[in-house]
Scaffold this motif. Structure first.
Motif, short mmCIF file in Angstrom:
data_model
loop_
_atom_site.label_atom_id
_atom_site.label_comp_id
_atom_site.label_asym_id
_atom_site.label_seq_id
_atom_site.Cartn_x
_atom_site.Cartn_y
_atom_site.Cartn_z
N TRP A 156 0.87 -1.17 0.00
CA TRP A 156 0.00 0.00 0.00
C TRP A 156 0.92 1.22 0.00
CZ3 TRP A 156 -0.79 3.50 4.28
CH2 TRP A 156 -0.12 3.13 5.47
N ALA A 157 0.37 2.41 -0.07
CA ALA A 157 1.19 3.62 -0.13
C ALA A 157 0.63 4.67 0.82
CB ALA A 157 1.22 4.18 -1.55
N GLN B 6 -2.05 7.33 -0.12
CA GLN B 6 -2.54 6.79 -1.41
C GLN B 6 -3.86 7.42 -1.82
OE1 GLN B 6 -2.55 2.60 -0.41
NE2 GLN B 6 -4.70 2.57 0.16
N PRO C 22 -8.34 5.21 -4.58
CA PRO C 22 -7.15 4.53 -5.11
C PRO C 22 -7.36 3.04 -5.35
CG PRO C 22 -6.85 5.11 -2.80
CD PRO C 22 -8.08 5.80 -3.26
N LEU D 45 -4.20 -2.59 -4.86
CA LEU D 45 -3.64 -2.40 -3.52
C LEU D 45 -4.09 -3.51 -2.57
CD1 LEU D 45 -4.30 1.41 -3.47
CD2 LEU D 45 -2.02 0.42 -3.11
N LEU E 13 2.74 5.34 -9.66
CA LEU E 13 2.40 4.56 -8.47
C LEU E 13 1.95 3.16 -8.88
CD1 LEU E 13 2.00 4.26 -5.42
CD2 LEU E 13 -0.31 5.20 -5.70
#
Length: 360
Positions: free
Chosen positions: A28-29, A32, A66, A72, A345
């Motif tokens: 994950w970011a 995000q 996202p 994700l 991304l």
């Protein structure tokens, strides 16, 4: 009261946090859901930042944005670490081009008396709990939902400084000039954060992350005195309170940005995962993590996303080569920047998932 939620279909991040075997590396970011996404900008064009945070339907919408674009392995609830100072009675504004701003910061220790020392988190922060519950149900078990909070020192830094800063000289001066009063404030924040995180799990959070975003402005001695004890108390009491409520504790991640010197100390706490910024050597961090049976999260340099997609893929491979695939959650070493390309991304996420896990 326990909620009735849909069964989880993708539990890779929870398995990785617990050190269990996964079929692919979860990713994950941080940030995000945010300003780099055109669809988020559309929402923000119509609504003030904290209006989005305080409106469960909007918070749910942007949390899921996202996940509609990228493969994700987790959602993180859209909120902000500064909702805690707001719950204590402080005004916080999100000023365009400037960021978070406190019109009336804490100027002297006497100002601590103006705070609500024991806020009712369900009354003051119930909108976060409502957003978590709505989002957890809307996810329908697709991926786990992460809840979070700012850590005490980081929140104190904002509350005294009045906004962001490269030095945070005002709150740091408090630690030297007003040590006992600083500890009083940190304890007030800690007590509120514990209740807030427990409430998030009850509301639907399946993992928790604590952001000590400004750890790096403290030297090791000051970190050990004004950050670490409160981080330890939070994880100890959150897990204890959940067990006492007959709720299984969720994995907890601690992210102390720029506190490379604290990895071993953090690994000796009850946090399941140590989050790493991009300045940390994965090999050294892994040696420490193995010693204490901890998982790691991180630490791709966010600026690397400005590179070509092909180079991003190569950099991801180098990173995972160093971390290894066991007990590991891929992430950036800090949050997404507003001018980053969503396609880059995606290249990061896909490169993580394409890395072979094998039998190790």
């Amino acid at each position: 009261m326990k909620q009735d939620f849909p069964n989880l279909q993708n539990d890779a991040i929870i398995k990785a946090a617990k050190g269990e075997k996964v079929d692919r590396i979860p990713v994950w970011a941080m940030r995000q859901a945010g300003r780099y996404l055109p669809e988020f900008k559309e929402v923000r064009a119509k609504h003030d930042f904290f209006t989005v945070c305080r409106t469960p339907e909007l918070a749910c919408e942007v949390t899921l944005q996202p996940l509609k674009r990228f493969d994700l392995d987790a959602a993180i609830i859209f909120s902000d670490i500064l909702v805690i100072p707001q719950a204590l009675g402080m005004e916080v504004q999100m000023v365009p081009g400037k960021g978070p701003t406190f019109p009336e910061p804490l100027q002297t220790p006497k100002d601590i008396s103006k705070l609500n020392h024991k806020p009712d988190v369900h009354k003051e922060l119930g909108y976060v709990f409502d957003a978590l519950t709505l989002t957890r149900k809307t996810l329908n078990g697709k991926v786990p939902l992460i809840g979070f909070s700012g850590a005490p020192w980081t929140l104190m830094a904002y509350m005294v400084e009045g906004g962001s800063s490269s030095t945070f000289s005002k709150p740091r001066s408090w630690l030297y000039k007003h040590s006992e009063e600083s500890k009083e404030l940190l304890n007030i924040l800690t007590g509120t954060i514990i209740k807030y995180l427990v409430g998030q799990v009850v509301a639907g959070a399946q993992l928790l992350q604590l952001f000590e975003s400004h750890a790096g402005v403290l030297n090791q001695e000051m970190f050990n005195k004004y950050s670490l004890p409160y981080l330890k108390r939070i994880v100890d009491e959150v897990k204890k309170n959940l067990i006492e409520a007959d709720i299984e504790p969720v994995p907890m991640i601690v992210f102390a940005k720029d506190a490379y010197y604290a990895i071993e100390d953090l690994a000796q706490t009850k946090y399941d995962v140590i989050g790493l910024d991009w300045t940390v050597d994965p090999v050294q961090a892994r040696e420490i993590a193995k010693k204490y049976g901890k998982s790691l999260q991180g630490n791709f340099d966010p600026a690397n996303l400005y590179d070509t997609q092909e180079n991003i893929e190569g950099a991801v491979k180098k990173m995972i080569d160093k971390f290894g695939t066991k007990s590991y959650i891929a992430n950036l070493g800090h949050g997404m920047y507003p001018d980053m390309s969503p396609d880059h991304l995606k290249a990061f996420i896909d490169a993580v998932h394409n890395y072979p896990v094998g039998d190790t």
